[in-house]
Motif scaffolding. Structure first.
Motif, PDB file in Angstrom:
ATOM      1  N   GLU A  74       0.828  -1.203   0.000  1.00 42.33           N
ATOM      2  CA  GLU A  74       0.000   0.000   0.000  1.00 42.33           C
ATOM      3  C   GLU A  74       0.867   1.259   0.000  1.00 42.33           C
ATOM      4  O   GLU A  74       0.547   2.254  -0.673  1.00 42.33           O
ATOM      5  N   GLU A  75       1.980   1.220   0.743  1.00 41.25           N
ATOM      6  CA  GLU A  75       2.872   2.377   0.763  1.00 41.25           C
ATOM      7  C   GLU A  75       3.486   2.634  -0.609  1.00 41.25           C
ATOM      8  O   GLU A  75       3.630   3.784  -1.059  1.00 41.25           O
TER       9      GLU A  75
ATOM     10  N   ARG B 221       0.920   4.389  -2.812  1.00 45.57           N
ATOM     11  CA  ARG B 221       0.732   5.789  -2.461  1.00 45.57           C
ATOM     12  C   ARG B 221       1.905   6.649  -2.929  1.00 45.57           C
ATOM     13  O   ARG B 221       1.711   7.804  -3.328  1.00 45.57           O
TER      14      ARG B 221
ATOM     15  N   GLU C 108       1.367   7.449  -6.534  1.00 50.79           N
ATOM     16  CA  GLU C 108       0.342   8.470  -6.726  1.00 50.79           C
ATOM     17  C   GLU C 108       0.868   9.861  -6.379  1.00 50.79           C
ATOM     18  O   GLU C 108       0.571  10.844  -7.043  1.00 50.79           O
ATOM     19  N   GLU C 109       1.672   9.946  -5.294  1.00 48.49           N
ATOM     20  CA  GLU C 109       2.193  11.252  -4.907  1.00 48.49           C
ATOM     21  C   GLU C 109       3.169  11.793  -5.957  1.00 48.49           C
ATOM     22  O   GLU C 109       3.212  12.995  -6.227  1.00 48.49           O
TER      23      GLU C 109
END
Length: 677
Positions: free
Chosen positions: A471-472, A475, A478-479
C-alpha cells in the motif's frame, strides 16, 4: 488429641483499659437521662441500677480471667511443673489470688452502696453515692494493675508453648547441646527447628509428628542439658528435665562420638549416669551420631569402655521393665548429614514404645473383659512343603518407579547444589510449553521505545507487513504523479519569464525575512512607529495605496491623524490661579518644565507603590481618627469569629452542613442500632 490449648485464653486488659471498658459499657447499656418529674424512688432505682450493672461487669470479667487460666493442681503434672519452671507457681498463684480478692471486694462495695442508695433523700445525694461507688471499684482495679500486666505476659508466653499431648505416643530426644537433636527431628518430621553450629540454639521444647505402622507419633526436641548439679541448671535445661520426668515416652539419648560438639565422650557419659534415674520405666536407646566424622569402631579403648557401660545401663532398664535383654537394639549409630541409619533409629524407637504400651495394656484389668471377644485362628500345616512369599514383578516395578519418583530433585535440592539461598534463583520458565525448548530462556522485552511490546504481537504480522509495504508503494507512485506543477521555461514568453523570476525572488526574500523574525522573536523589542526609520507605516503610504485602488484617502488619513494626536496628548488640569501672581513665575515654570515632569512622575509612582497602614484614615470612610478605625476593624473581626469558627451558613449562598449531627452522636443507643455510629 491435645488436651490443653492455651491459645484460647482471652486477652487480659491493663488496669486503665479495664476501667474504660467497664465504664463505657455501663454508660451505653443503662439509662443516662434524669427528668425533673422523677420521684425519689425512681431516682434511687436509676442509680442503684448503674452500681449493680458495673459490679456485674467487673465480676464477669474477673471471673473469666480466673477460670480461663489453668490451675496448676488440676492439670497434668508435666504442664504443672513446666509452668512452675517458666513462671514460678508462687507468683502465678498470688496474681490469680489478687484477682479473686479484687472481685470479692468489688462485690462488697456494690452491696454497701446499694444499701445506702435505698435511703438516698435527694438527687444530689444519690448521684454522689453512685460516683463514690464507681470510684472505689475503679480504685480496686487500679491496685491490681501489676497483677493484670503479669498475667497478660504469662498469657502471651503460654500461647507460644507447643501443643503437647502427655498421653499419646511420644519419642523424646535428649543429650548435650549441639549433638544433632534438632537435625534428627527435621529429618523424620515436618518440623522446622533452627540448626546452627553452636550450643543452645534450641531454647524451648519443639514438637514434630511422624507416622509408623499407620499410627501417629509426636517427637519432642528438648534443649541441651549440661552435667552439673540440679540447683545450678537454668530454665532452658529444666524444660528438658521436666519433659523427661513426666512424659511416658521412648527416650533417645544422643551421643556425639566425634567430639565436634565441644564435649568429650567422658562428659556425655557422666551426664547419662547423672540423669539415668529419669529413664526408669521408659524405652531407652543410645544413639551414636556423626559417624561420618568418627566411625564407632575407630574410637579409643577408654571411649569404647564408656560407651559399653552406657549400653549395659540401658539394657538394665529393659530388665527392670520385664523385657528381654537385647543389647544390639539398645545402641544404634547414624549420621544426620548422610541420612545413614536415621530411619532405623526412628523405627526402633517407635517399635520399642509400641511394644511397651501393648504390654502395659495386656497387664491391665480391662484386658480380661475383652479377651473373651477375640478369637485368633491359626491354620495347621497340611504338609512339610515350604511356601515362600511371592510378590508379582509388576508390583516390584511399580515400587521401584515410586522410589525413583520420590527421589526426584526438588527446587530445594537444586538450591543447595547451586550455592544456597540468596545465590540460586529458581527459573519460572522451565515448565513453559513451547515449540522449541531453546526458546524458554529467551529474553523478551516488555517495553520498547515507550510502547508495550505485547500490543504489537500478532501471529499474522508478516502478512500484514507485506500489505502495508504494498500500500505504501502505491501511495508513493500516486504522490509522484500528483506533485506540484512546475512551470517549464519553454512554454513562457521572455516577459513572463522575467515576471516569474521576480516573483520567486520576492517569495524567497519574504521567507527569509519571516524566518529571521521568527528566530529572534523572543529577544527582539517592540519598536514604536515614531522610531520606525524605514517609514513602512505612514499616512502617505496608506494614501498612495488607497489611491492606487481608486479610493479617496482623505477621510481615512484625517481619522488616523486625529487618533494619533489624541493618543499622544495627555489631559492636564491646573487649579485657577491669580494672573498677577502667575506672571512672576511663568518663566521659571517653563524653563524647568521638563525636569519637573520626570520628578513628578517618579514621585507618583513611588506613592502608588506604598502600602497604606491599617490605621490610616482615608477621607470618605467616616472615621474621626485612626484609633476609632482600629477599634471598628477589631469589632468587625470579633463579630464574624464565631460564624467562621463554626463554619455555619454565612452571608453568601455557600452552606457547610453540620458534620456531627446531634441526633446521631448523643443519647442512649437501643439494642441492635449500633451500625449508625
Amino acid at each position: 488429641m491435645v488436651q490443653y490449648n492455651f491459645k484460647k485464653i482471652t486477652v487480659v486488659p491493663s488496669g486503665k483499659d479495664f476501667i474504660d471498658i467497664i465504664l463505657s459499657r455501663t454508660q451505653r447499656q443503662t439509662p443516662t437521662v434524669v427528668h425533673k418529674g422523677y420521684s425519689i424512688s425512681r431516682l434511687r432505682q436509676f442509680y442503684m441500677r448503674k452500681v449493680k450493672y458495673t459490679q456485674q461487669n467487673f465480676h464477669e470479667k474477673l471471673s473469666l480471667i480466673i477460670d480461663e487460666f489453668p490451675r496448676l493442681d488440676d492439670i497434668h503434672p508435666f504442664y504443672g511443673d513446666l509452668l512452675h519452671v517458666l513462671y514460678n507457681k508462687d507468683h502465678y498463684k498470688l496474681a490469680l489470688g489478687q484477682i479473686n480478692t479484687a472481685k470479692n471486694i468489688i462485690g462488697k462495695i456494690a452491696k454497701d452502696y446499694v444499701r445506702l442508695l435505698k435511703y438516698g433523700d435527694s438527687l444530689y445525694r444519690c448521684k454522689c453515692l453512685k460516683v463514690a461507688a464507681l470510684g472505689r471499684m475503679c480504685t480496686v482495679v487500679k491496685r491490681i494493675g501489676p497483677s493484670l500486666a503479669y498475667l497478660e505476659q504469662i498469657r502471651q508466653h503460654m500461647a507460644r508453648l507447643p501443643s503437647i499431648d502427655p498421653n499419646t505416643r511420644t519419642v523424646l530426644i535428649c543429650g548435650y547441646p549441639n549433638v544433632g537433636k534438632s537435625s534428627f527431628i527435621n529429618k523424620i518430621t515436618r518440623a522446622d527447628v533452627d540448626v546452627q553450629p553452636y550450643a543452645f540454639t534450641t531454647k524451648s521444647l519443639f514438637v514434630g509428628h511422624t507416622d509408623y505402622k499407620y499410627l501417629r507419633y509426636q517427637v519432642i526436641d528438648t534443649p541441651g542439658i549440661l552435667d552439673r548439679p540440679f540447683e545450678d541448671r537454668n530454665i532452658i535445661e529444666m524444660c528438658s528435665i521436666t519433659a523427661l520426668a513426666h512424659l511416658r515416652a521412648a527416650v533417645l539419648f544422643f551421643l556425639d562420638v566425634s567430639g565436634s560438639c565441644g564435649y568429650s565422650i567422658a562428659q556425655q557419659a557422666a551426664l547419662f549416669h547423672s540423669i539415668k534415674s529419669l529413664f526408669m520405666n521408659k524405652p531407652l536407646i543410645i544413639v551414636c551420631n556423626k559417624i561420618d566424622l568418627q566411625p564407632l569402631d575407630s574410637l579409643s579403648e577408654e571411649d569404647l569402655k564408656l560407651v559399653s557401660e552406657m549400653k549395659a545401663e540401658a539394657a538394665k532398664t529393659l530388665i527392670g521393665q520385664g523385657g528381654e535383654v537385647d543389647e544390639a537394639g539398645v545402641l544404634l549409630s547414624m549420621s544426620t548429614l548422610t541420612d545413614e541409619g536415621v530411619i532405623a533409629v526412628k523405627n526402633a524407637a517407635c517399635e520399642r514404645l509400641l511394644n511397651q504400651r501393648v504390654d502395659i495394656k495386656m497387664k491391665s484389668k480391662k484386658i480380661n473383659d475383652c479377651l473373651n471377644r477375640f478369637h485368633v485362628a491359626i491354620p495347621k500345616p497340611r504338609d512339610g512343603k515350604e511356601r515362600p512369599l511371592c510378590i508379582p514383578q509388576a508390583v516390584l516395578d511399580a515400587r521401584e518407579k515410586k522410589i525413583e519418583k520420590e527421589k526426584r530433585k526438588l527446587e530445594r535440592d537444586l538450591e543447595e547444589e547451586n550455592g544456597g539461598a540468596g545465590v540460586y534463583s529458581a527459573s519460572l520458565r522451565k515448565h513453559y510449553i513451547l515449540a522449541d525448548d531453546g526458546w524458554k530462556e529467551d529474553i523478551m522485552p516488555e517495553i520498547l521505545d515507550g510502547h508495550n511490546v505485547y500490543d504489537f504481537v500478532d501471529p499474522d504480522i508478516l502478512q500484514r507487513l507485506e500489505e502495508l509495504e504494498r500500500e505504501e508503494g502505491l501511495r508513493q507512485v500516486e504522490e509522484n504523479e500528483d506533485e506540484d506543477f512546475e512551470m517549464d521555461g519553454k512554454l513562457l514568453t521572455p516577459e513572463e519569464l522575467e515576471a516569474l523570476a521576480e516573483i520567486r525572488k520576492k517569495k524567497s526574500l519574504l521567507i527569509q525575512e519571516h524566518r529571521i523574525k521568527k528566530s529572534t522573536a523572543e529577544s527582539r523589542p517592540i519598536i514604536p512607529r515614531k522610531f520606525d526609520k524605514d517609514r513602512k507605516f505612514t499616512h502617505a503610504r496608506m494614501g498612495r495605496q488607497l489611491s492606487s485602488l481608486g479610493l479617496d484617502p482623505t477621510a481615512a488619513i484625517n481619522r488616523a491623524r486625529s487618533r494619533s494626536v489624541s493618543r499622544g496628548r495627555k489631559r492636564e488640569r491646573s487649579p485657577v490661579r491669580n494672573d498677577a501672581a502667575d506672571a512672576m513665575d511663568i518663566d521659571s515654570e517653563r524653563s524647568n518644565k521638563k525636569k519637573k515632569m520626570r520628578s513628578s512622575s517618579l514621585s507618583m509612582a513611588r506613592s502608588r507603590s506604598r502600602s497604606r497602614p491599617p490605621g490610616e484614615v482615608v477621607p470618605g470612610e467616616g472615621f474621626k481618627d485612626s484609633a476609632q478605625k482600629i477599634k471598628a476593624v477589631k469589632l468587625g473581626k470579633k463579630s464574624v469569629m464565631k460564624r467562621n469558627k463554626d463554619a455555619r451558613k454565612g452571608e453568601a449562598d455557600r452552606v457547610i452542613p453540620n458534620l456531627k449531627p446531634k441526633h446521631l452522636f448523643s443519647g442512649k443507643r437501643s439494642i441492635g442500632k449500633t451500625s449508625r455510629r
